[in-house]
Design a protein around this motif. Structure first.
Motif, short mmCIF file in Angstrom:
data_model
loop_
_atom_site.label_atom_id
_atom_site.label_comp_id
_atom_site.label_asym_id
_atom_site.label_seq_id
_atom_site.Cartn_x
_atom_site.Cartn_y
_atom_site.Cartn_z
N GLU A 19 0.84 -1.21 0.00
CA GLU A 19 0.00 0.00 0.00
C GLU A 19 0.87 1.27 0.00
N GLU A 20 1.92 1.24 0.81
CA GLU A 20 2.83 2.39 0.87
C GLU A 20 3.59 2.56 -0.45
N ALA A 21 4.01 1.43 -1.03
CA ALA A 21 4.72 1.48 -2.33
C ALA A 21 3.80 2.04 -3.40
N ASP A 22 2.53 1.64 -3.38
CA ASP A 22 1.57 2.13 -4.37
C ASP A 22 1.36 3.64 -4.22
N LEU A 23 1.28 4.10 -2.97
CA LEU A 23 1.13 5.54 -2.74
C LEU A 23 2.36 6.28 -3.26
N PHE A 24 3.53 5.79 -2.93
CA PHE A 24 4.77 6.42 -3.36
C PHE A 24 4.83 6.54 -4.88
N THR A 25 4.59 5.44 -5.57
CA THR A 25 4.69 5.47 -7.04
C THR A 25 3.61 6.34 -7.66
N SER A 26 2.46 6.47 -6.99
CA SER A 26 1.39 7.32 -7.52
C SER A 26 1.77 8.81 -7.46
N LEU A 27 2.76 9.14 -6.61
CA LEU A 27 3.17 10.54 -6.45
C LEU A 27 4.33 10.92 -7.38
N LEU A 28 4.83 9.95 -8.15
CA LEU A 28 5.97 10.19 -9.03
C LEU A 28 5.52 10.63 -10.42
N ASP A 29 6.31 11.49 -11.03
CA ASP A 29 6.08 11.90 -12.42
C ASP A 29 7.20 11.36 -13.28
N ALA A 30 6.85 10.63 -14.35
CA ALA A 30 7.84 10.13 -15.29
C ALA A 30 8.15 11.22 -16.30
N ARG A 31 9.43 11.55 -16.46
CA ARG A 31 9.83 12.57 -17.44
C ARG A 31 11.08 12.11 -18.19
N VAL A 32 11.09 12.41 -19.48
CA VAL A 32 12.25 12.09 -20.31
C VAL A 32 12.90 13.41 -20.72
N PHE A 33 14.20 13.47 -20.55
CA PHE A 33 14.97 14.66 -20.93
C PHE A 33 15.91 14.29 -22.07
N LYS A 34 15.80 15.01 -23.17
CA LYS A 34 16.68 14.79 -24.31
C LYS A 34 18.11 15.21 -23.95
N LYS A 35 19.07 14.61 -24.60
CA LYS A 35 20.47 14.97 -24.41
C LYS A 35 20.64 16.49 -24.56
N LYS A 36 21.38 17.09 -23.63
CA LYS A 36 21.68 18.52 -23.55
C LYS A 36 20.54 19.37 -23.00
N SER A 37 19.38 18.76 -22.71
CA SER A 37 18.30 19.56 -22.11
C SER A 37 18.54 19.69 -20.61
N PHE A 38 17.87 20.67 -20.00
CA PHE A 38 18.13 21.00 -18.60
C PHE A 38 17.01 20.51 -17.69
N LEU A 39 17.42 19.91 -16.58
CA LEU A 39 16.48 19.53 -15.53
C LEU A 39 16.31 20.69 -14.55
N LEU A 40 17.37 21.50 -14.42
CA LEU A 40 17.35 22.63 -13.49
C LEU A 40 18.37 23.65 -13.95
N HIS A 41 17.99 24.92 -13.91
CA HIS A 41 18.91 26.02 -14.19
C HIS A 41 19.31 26.69 -12.88
N SER A 42 20.56 27.09 -12.79
CA SER A 42 21.01 27.89 -11.66
C SER A 42 20.12 29.14 -11.56
N GLY A 43 19.68 29.45 -10.34
CA GLY A 43 18.80 30.61 -10.14
C GLY A 43 17.34 30.26 -10.05
N ASP A 44 16.95 29.10 -10.61
CA ASP A 44 15.58 28.62 -10.46
C ASP A 44 15.46 27.84 -9.16
N VAL A 45 14.26 27.70 -8.65
CA VAL A 45 14.05 26.90 -7.44
C VAL A 45 13.93 25.43 -7.84
N CYS A 46 14.65 24.56 -7.12
CA CYS A 46 14.58 23.12 -7.38
C CYS A 46 13.26 22.59 -6.81
N LEU A 47 12.34 22.24 -7.69
CA LEU A 47 10.99 21.86 -7.28
C LEU A 47 10.80 20.36 -7.09
#
Length: 196
Positions: A19-47
């Protein structure tokens, strides 16, 4: 999305019911980042904190002269974020960029707080994550102060096995704090067979 790797990663540190594992995985977002794309820029808030399912990202800062300094790579089964920015919701010091097409699972700060509230042992998991991050930082500082370039390169290949075949040499040189030319010399020296 297959959650086996992230659940295995978490269960190395804390027990989770289905049950806890199911809750945890339900809160995750799957995202694909292309080569050279940014997950975070300096100066932005890490969300969010990011779990690398497949691929590689670099965590770095750029100094006043425009020189890039890589402090860490995150490969498969590694977590990454700008820790201070994520914890305090302040502007990030670091930038995070994909070095390969990278598949991730991300846990937002909002969902992170929900998880703490509903599955209290995740506080222990986060504490262990922060503790391990601090230990890694200590090791990195010590290595930079006391190890030779060759010793640093050897530690890099132990810590990130096979990564040198996947990413550009200039990225590894930046991580080691040496020039690509000197790294090339180190690699040649390492590959040269010993004379008996």
């Amino acid at each position: 999305m297959n959650f086996d790797h992230i659940l295995q990663n978490v269960r190395q540190h804390i027990p989770l019911s289905q049950e806890e594992a199911d809750l945890f995985t339900s809160l995750l977002d799957a995202r694909v980042f292309k080569k050279k794309s940014f997950l975070l820029h300096s100066g932005d808030v890490c969300l969010c904190e990011t779990f690398v399912v497949k691929g590689c990202v670099k965590i770095f800062y750029t100094d006043a002269a425009g020189v890039e300094h890589i402090v860490k790579f995150a490969v498969e089964n590694w977590w990454t974020m700008d820790l201070e920015s994520f914890a305090q919701q302040t502007p990030a010091f670091y930038t995070i960029q994909a070095l390969e097409d990278t598949e991730t699972l991300q846990l937002s700060k909002t969902n992170h707080d929900v998880l703490y509230e509903r599955v209290p042992q995740f506080e222990k998991f986060s504490r262990l994550q922060f503790q391990n991050a601090y230990i890694l930082l200590q090791h990195r500082l010590t290595q930079n102060l006391y190890l030779s370039a060759e010793e640093k390169y050897n530690r890099f290949t132990e810590k990130y096995p096979g990564l040198e075949l996947r990413i550009p040499q200039k990225e590894i040189a930046s991580y080691l704090g040496i020039t690509p030319e000197f790294l090339s010399m180190l690699r040649k020296r390492r590959m040269k067979p010993a004379i008996s």
